[in-house]
Design an enzyme around this catalytic site. Structure first.
Site, PDB file in Angstrom:
ATOM      1  CB  SER A 277      -4.592   1.681   3.360  1.00 56.44           C
ATOM      2  OG  SER A 277      -3.807   1.241   2.466  1.00 56.44           O
TER       3      SER A 277
ATOM      4  CE  LYS B 136      -4.931   1.910  -1.059  1.00 58.42           C
ATOM      5  NZ  LYS B 136      -4.085   0.402  -0.417  1.00 58.42           N
TER       6      LYS B 136
ATOM      7  CB  SER C 230      -1.130   0.012   1.096  1.00 55.54           C
ATOM      8  OG  SER C 230      -2.193  -0.890   0.911  1.00 55.54           O
TER       9      SER C 230
ATOM     10  CE  LYS D 139      -1.491   4.214   2.572  1.00 55.95           C
ATOM     11  NZ  LYS D 139      -1.788   3.002   3.659  1.00 55.95           N
TER      12      LYS D 139
END
Length: 462
Positions: A132, A75, A72, A234
């Site tokens: 997320s 992202k 992720s 993140k």
């Protein structure tokens, strides 16, 4: 006297116990640091890097250029393109994004979006930085790119513009795809670029929680509010990647971006990140901030913008042809367990066909002084591109690209068609090009094939 002696003895015993505890704590602390380093060295998935965000100096690195699955962390680039669209005025935070069946079918973690509903751009942003959310990532990708595959090509293109030479994106959320790779160094560059290029929107990364449809979602980044100076960015996790984290830290006049990839657990990843921050933040520069990650020059921006579909591009309603998910695991397995129990087996992910692309396309060299200057401006961006036509209208250029693809589907399978506008003699033209050739032989080989099919072709290195 006895009482006094007894009291003194108890005092000494207490001091001894305290001393033993202190020594034990120091020993265990050192053991943890040594053990953590040993564990990182023994972990085949591990990669790490700490960058001074003021100077670009690398303060620490381990396997920093080794290919890793970003999970992720993907992202981050999805959000970079969202922020870019916001900055250009193409969308606003209130723009409503339609949710297709394809997006709604994404497995957890997600926002449980339903086909046919809409979600605002700002809700998408909050959903990506906290939950997320995979469904929100796919929805915004389809809106901005017209399809998941096209948006992934845009993501890789932008990565090249930012100097992320070892990164390839195949989707907008980070669910497993064997071809989706990045490195700790590239992720650090992306983290710095998000801060430098989009300071107005970067603040979203510090969001601690987000409420959607009466449900509150906490941020997966456990260091927010716990480590002084941490303001984002993140987390990421799949079974194939291990536990990933990119952290931005700004404290005491110093600024770093740190990356940990391939942690064995969320807790050990967070502990290792905290240790890296503690060890290396103090070595950061206290000088003035300066731009480290250059934005692409005008010619490259034009070419990249040509890849972005217009607002009339339909959002897909069905999931495309797919491949099986062999390594899926949610962002945070423990938190997602209850959700996983309530849904059917994850729908398989699409097999995209667009390979790694080169982002920046400069004007084709001609006798024109302006064209030569533009070519020089973008010459350091790397890669090879082929041009097959120059048309008076963009529609004609796009039609020609489509017809050319039909004539040589194999040789152009890894290329991305783009158009680029230029003016000559007061007349506007549209170049029809294919981007994504990694070498001279690839580009000229493609041209040779096209020429055999009566298609004019010219290859040039950026």
């Amino acid at each position: 006297m006895g009482a006094v002696v007894r009291q003194t003895s108890v005092g000494r015993a207490g001091l001894e116990r305290v001393a033993i505890k202190i020594l034990a704590t120091l020993f265990l602390s050192g053991l943890l640091m040594v053990g953590g380093a040993a564990q990182a060295a023994a972990n085949a998935k591990y990669a790490g890097l700490v960058m001074d965000a003021k100077t670009g100096e690398v303060l620490y690195e381990s396997n920093a250029d080794a290919p890793r699955y970003p999970a992720s962390l993907t992202k981050m680039m999805t959000l970079y393109l969202v922020f870019e669209a916001l900055s250009s005025g193409r969308i606003s935070t209130d723009t409503r994004i339609p949710v297709s069946r394809n997006a709604a079918a994404e497995p957890p973690t997600n926002l449980a979006l339903k086909p046919g509903q809409t979600i605002t751009v700002e809700q998408v942003i909050y959903g990506l930085v906290t939950r997320s959310a995979n469904d929100a990532a796919t929805a915004i990708a389809e809106y901005l790119g017209g399809s998941e595959a096209k948006f992934a090509a845009m993501m890789t293109a932008k990565a090249r513009q930012l100097g992320m030479s070892r990164t390839t994106f195949k989707n907008a959320h980070g669910l497993p795809n064997s071809q989706q790779k990045s490195t700790a160094r590239d992720m650090a560059r992306l983290g710095v670029a998000l801060r430098e290029h989009h300071p107005r929107y970067y603040k979203y990364f510090s969001t601690r929680s987000f409420t959607f449809n009466k449900r509150r979602y906490g941020n997966h980044n456990n260091l927010l509010g716990r480590i002084e100076g941490v303001d984002g960015i993140k987390t990421g996790y799949t079974r194939a990647s291990g536990f990933n984290l990119v952290s931005s830290v700004q404290a005491n006049g110093r600024s770093i971006v740190a990356v940990v990839m391939g942690g064995n657990t969320a807790r050990s990843r967070d502990a290792h990140m905290a240790d890296l921050i503690k060890r290396y933040l103090k070595d950061g520069s206290t000088g003035r901030d300066r731009m480290l990650i250059a934005k692409a020059p005008g010619g490259a921006r034009t070419a990249f913008a040509a890849m972005i579909p217009g607002s009339r591009v339909p959002v897909p309603t069905d999931r495309p042809e797919v491949e099986a998910l062999t390594a899926y695991a949610p962002e945070e397995p423990v938190q997602a367990a209850a959700t996983l129990a309530s849904v059917s087996a994850p729908a398989p992910r699409p097999q995209t066909t667009i390979e790694e692309v080169v982002a920046s396309v400069d004007p084709m060299p001609t006798a024109s002084t302006a064209d030569k200057a533009a070519a020089a401006q973008a010459s350091d961006l790397g890669g090879w591109v082929i041009q097959v036509a120059s048309m008076p209208s963009e529609d004609e250029a796009l039609m020609f690209l489509a017809e050319t693809e039909k004539k040589a589907p194999t040789v152009l399978a890894s290329a991305v068609p783009v158009t680029e506008t230029f003016e000559k003699g007061g007349v506007t033209y549209h170049r029809a090009r294919f981007v994504g050739f990694n070498s001279k032989s690839e580009a000229w080989g493609a041209c040779a094939t096209l020429k055999k099919k009566s298609v004019s072709c010219y290859a040039v290195q950026q």
